[in-house]
Design an enzyme around this catalytic site. Structure first.
Site, mmCIF file in Angstrom:
data_model
loop_
_atom_site.group_PDB
_atom_site.id
_atom_site.type_symbol
_atom_site.label_atom_id
_atom_site.label_comp_id
_atom_site.label_asym_id
_atom_site.label_seq_id
_atom_site.Cartn_x
_atom_site.Cartn_y
_atom_site.Cartn_z
ATOM 1 N N HIS A 1 0.790 -1.234 0.000
ATOM 2 C CA HIS A 1 0.000 0.000 0.000
ATOM 3 C C HIS A 1 0.820 1.282 0.000
ATOM 4 O O HIS A 1 0.315 2.340 -0.379
ATOM 5 C CB HIS A 1 -1.004 0.002 1.174
ATOM 6 C CG HIS A 1 -0.420 0.326 2.506
ATOM 7 N ND1 HIS A 1 0.105 -0.631 3.348
ATOM 8 C CD2 HIS A 1 -0.285 1.510 3.157
ATOM 9 C CE1 HIS A 1 0.522 -0.047 4.457
ATOM 10 N NE2 HIS A 1 0.307 1.238 4.377
ATOM 11 N N GLU B 1 3.491 5.455 -3.243
ATOM 12 C CA GLU B 1 3.683 6.760 -2.606
ATOM 13 C C GLU B 1 5.127 6.976 -2.168
ATOM 14 O O GLU B 1 5.673 8.067 -2.348
ATOM 15 C CB GLU B 1 2.758 6.885 -1.391
ATOM 16 C CG GLU B 1 2.893 8.220 -0.683
ATOM 17 C CD GLU B 1 2.154 8.244 0.646
ATOM 18 O OE1 GLU B 1 2.045 9.334 1.207
ATOM 19 O OE2 GLU B 1 1.719 7.182 1.112
ATOM 20 N N ASP B 2 5.768 5.949 -1.591
ATOM 21 C CA ASP B 2 7.044 6.153 -0.900
ATOM 22 C C ASP B 2 8.257 5.550 -1.602
ATOM 23 O O ASP B 2 9.371 5.676 -1.096
ATOM 24 C CB ASP B 2 6.963 5.565 0.520
ATOM 25 C CG ASP B 2 5.989 6.328 1.403
ATOM 26 O OD1 ASP B 2 5.732 7.502 1.106
ATOM 27 O OD2 ASP B 2 5.474 5.745 2.373
#
Length: 706
Positions: free
Chosen positions: A72, A76-77
């Site tokens: 998840h 994003e990271d």
């Protein structure tokens, strides 16, 4: 950290046929992407997605959701991308990961238009695939469990966001266990002393009365066995935040609070639920008005149970919930029951209801809404409230919060219908507009041309949609005329008490009353929504005498040991009405600090020095000194007027120190003797409205020792 074999074992416990290869690939890929990244605690970052996946295994969720939990944070990271996730793990998982990423980037605690738009995105994501929200809730739960490694200001922000949005969202989706844990974790950050106080009182109560939960559980089991009913009985003390909220809502002390224990009876058949209810009511006296039948009238998220409160052992009130095992599954899992597996098969529970219908209805209803306040207020009402379902004359269903009226019903159909409503018929009978609607009723709205919303309607309706529409209509109609009329009313009212209705005074009154501007205050004055007397009382309230004996100034608090002396802390200068805690000092007795005093941080590791105190109820003498930091114009007569103004509020100046003198202003500290926090508020409000006061604040010095 849980390794992949242990994680797969957790999944196999409820789904022996799980796709182990998929989980292996997701685990290895995410671990590689997060390689070298650290959490605030210093742990490898990958421990977080693994922990989120483990939380979701407790809900017995499908392989795609577990894989999404592992992945998840990759988009994003890390350098991972949506196309790469789709290529390696398929479109379904890529969509889920992308949905969680978008939710993570929402600033749900931001304000006004941006917050409204982000709420829309949150709800739309829920309506597309509820598993996105399940992953996000598990993500938030693990972050809250490990929040202590974050900066204090970040902890506070995340805790407020959790309390306002994620906890009620979990509850609205039927996941009560998650709501309670999120609330408790947020409560630990936002009010650690309040939580500790509740826990200490529970410990004291248990020491005084013994294990009440065990005794009452045994009593219920004995009654059921006597009547030949097979059922499991569980009991527990309610969560600290639940107790705290009840104390605040009912304005009761812990000692006067009832039903702080909850008990649950789980049986096999629906008919047994009602038999058990009868047994409990025959054995213990039921509390009137505290019985709810959520079996015949389930909540919109599928929750079914019988709730009753009885006077149990030693007269203590206890809440009892009675439900079948199927009902209990839905009550525990909520929306997750739709995705749960057991023995490799999707669980089919006839009581499970898909809350996506509620979300879809909500997003459709506000998809074109232009009033952000209306949208946010309605969303929060929907999250927190139970629902009633009523019908239009054509048979269409209208869903409203419990307690809604025919006016709410009218505005739910269309703003135009609400604005022109003159009366209503419920089940064919004409009823007042303030009538509270019940499930299953048919409502007919009667309208008339020329009808406009009344100011009193604000107090009748409960939905954000209706309140916003009424306020908007009242503000827009003849606004300029109301402003002119309001200014004249203000002028006359201020002159009557020897004051002038200056722009600054009116602006101060507007802020005190929670209004956006001076013009809005004047418009409401002119439209009779606010009285001139209320404005005057806000700025210059008449101090009415309080009946009853005056509290002893030497022992103004409850909780002091008989042989202990008491004094107020110089650093924070607490006054009656503020929440306080006592700290024992050698040679000084007990010193009371306000609950938010920064000095208390020095005593976190010394719990034996903390004393639970509260102010005595009643009329306190004006003997509690508070320092006020004041900047005033350097003009003739200004200081004299300030001192006179303080005296008019029946407050005594005990000391005055000049901190800074300039050609155009003075800065000074005034020591004022006050009765309580309301008296302080009165004095500061009166000073703030004075034209020659440039700055005003309560002066606190953490360096001043007790």
């Amino acid at each position: 950290m849980i390794d992949i074999d242990d994680l797969i074992a957790l999944v196999r416990n409820y789904n022996p046929g799980c796709d182990e290869a998929l989980l292996h690939r997701a685990y290895d890929y995410a671990q590689g992407m997060h390689q070298g990244q650290k959490r605030h605690s210093g742990e490898p970052y990958f421990t977080h997605p693994v922990a989120v996946a483990a939380i979701l295994t407790e809900m017995r969720l499908d392989d795609a959701t577990i894989a999404t939990a592992l992945l998840h944070d990759t988009i994003e990271d890390t350098k991972s991308t949506y196309p790469e996730i789709a290529r390696l793990f398929g479109d379904e998982i890529a969509e889920l990961v992308d949905g969680v990423t978008k939710l993570t980037n929402l600033q749900l605690s931001s304000s006004e238009a941006k917050q409204a738009e982000n709420f829309r995105k949150l709800l739309i994501a829920m309506s597309r695939d509820l598993r996105v929200i399940l992953v996000k809730l598990a993500d938030r739960l693990h972050n809250m469990r490990t929040i202590k490694s974050m900066r204090p200001e970040k902890q506070a922000q995340k805790a407020r966001e959790t309390m306002d949005i994620y906890a009620p969202l979990a509850g609205r989706m039927g996941m009560q266990w998650m709501r309670e844990e999120l609330e408790d974790l947020a409560f630990r950050v936002l009010n650690p002393e309040g939580r500790s106080s509740i826990i200490r009182r529970f410990i004291t109560l248990q020491r005084e009365t013994g294990d009440v939960v065990h005794k009452i559980t045994a009593d219920i089991r004995a009654e059921l066995e006597k009547n030949g009913i097979q059922a499991d009985v569980y009991g527990r003390a309610k969560k600290p935040y639940s107790v705290w909220r009840k104390m605040r809502e009912k304005e009761l002390s812990f000692s006067r609070l009832s039903d702080i224990y909850g008990f649950r009876v789980i049986c096999d058949a629906e008919a047994d639920c009602y038999r058990i209810l009868g047994v409990i009511h025959q054995r213990w006296r039921s509390v009137p008005g505290r019985f709810k039948d959520y079996i015949s009238q389930p909540k919109s998220n599928g929750y079914r149970s019988l709730h009753t409160t009885v006077s149990g052992r030693d007269g203590k009130r206890v809440e009892v919930q009675i439900r079948t095992r199927e009902m209990h599954e839905v009550a525990e899992a909520g929306v997750a029951a739709h995705w749960a597996y057991r023995d490799g098969e999707r669980v089919v529970n006839r009581f499970a209801v898909d809350p996506a219908k509620w979300i879809t209805t909500l997003t459709d209803r506000f998809d074109n809404g232009e009033d952000h306040d209306e949208f946010l207020e309605h969303v929060k009402l929907e999250m927190y409230s139970d629902q009633v379902f009523c019908f239009t004359p054509k048979g269409d269903v209208v869903q409203l919060p419990r307690g809604a009226t025919p006016l709410d019903f009218a505005y739910a159909i269309h703003t135009r219908i609400g604005d022109s409503c003159v009366s209503a018929k419920v089940d064919g009978l004409r009823v007042p507009l303030w009538t509270r609607l019940k499930n299953g009723q048919s409502v007919e709205i009667i309208t008339a041309e020329g009808q406009r919303p009344q100011a009193t309607w604000i107090d009748i309706v409960v939905t954000g949609r209706a309140k916003a529409a009424i306020r908007r209509s009242l503000r827009e109609e003849d606004r300029e005329r109301f402003i002119r009329l309001g200014r004249e009313l203000a002028r006359v009212a201020f002159e009557h008490v020897g004051r002038k209705a200056t722009d600054k005074a009116l602006g101060t009154a507007a802020r005190q009353l929670g209004l956006r501007s001076r013009d809005e205050l004047l418009a409401r004055l002119g439209s009779a929504e606010i009285t001139a007397r209320r404005v005057i009382e806000t700025l210059y309230p008449e101090l009415s005498s309080v009946e009853g004996e005056e509290v002893d100034v030497h022992r103004p608090v409850v909780g002091l040991p008989p042989d202990q002396s008491f004094q107020r802390a110089n650093c924070c200068q607490p006054v009656p009405g503020e929440r306080i805690v006592g700290i024992t000092y050698r040679g000084k007795g007990i010193v009371a600090h306000t609950i938010d005093c920064p000095v208390l941080a020095e005593f976190e590791d010394q719990p034996d020095r903390w004393i639970d105190l509260r102010w005595h109820d009643g009329r306190h003498p004006a003997a509690h000194t508070v320092s006020i930091d004041l900047t005033i114009s350097n003009d003739a007569g200004v200081l004299g007027r300030i001192c006179t103004l303080i005296g008019e509020q029946r407050a005594n100046i005990s000391d005055l120190k000049f901190m800074d003198r300039k050609p155009d202003y003075y800065r000074l500290i005034i020591e004022v003797d006050l009765r309580d926090v309301e008296h302080l508020h009165t004095v500061m409000t009166a000073l703030e409205a004075e034209s020659d006061v440039a700055q005003l604040s309560r002066y606190r010095d953490p360096g001043r020792k007790p």
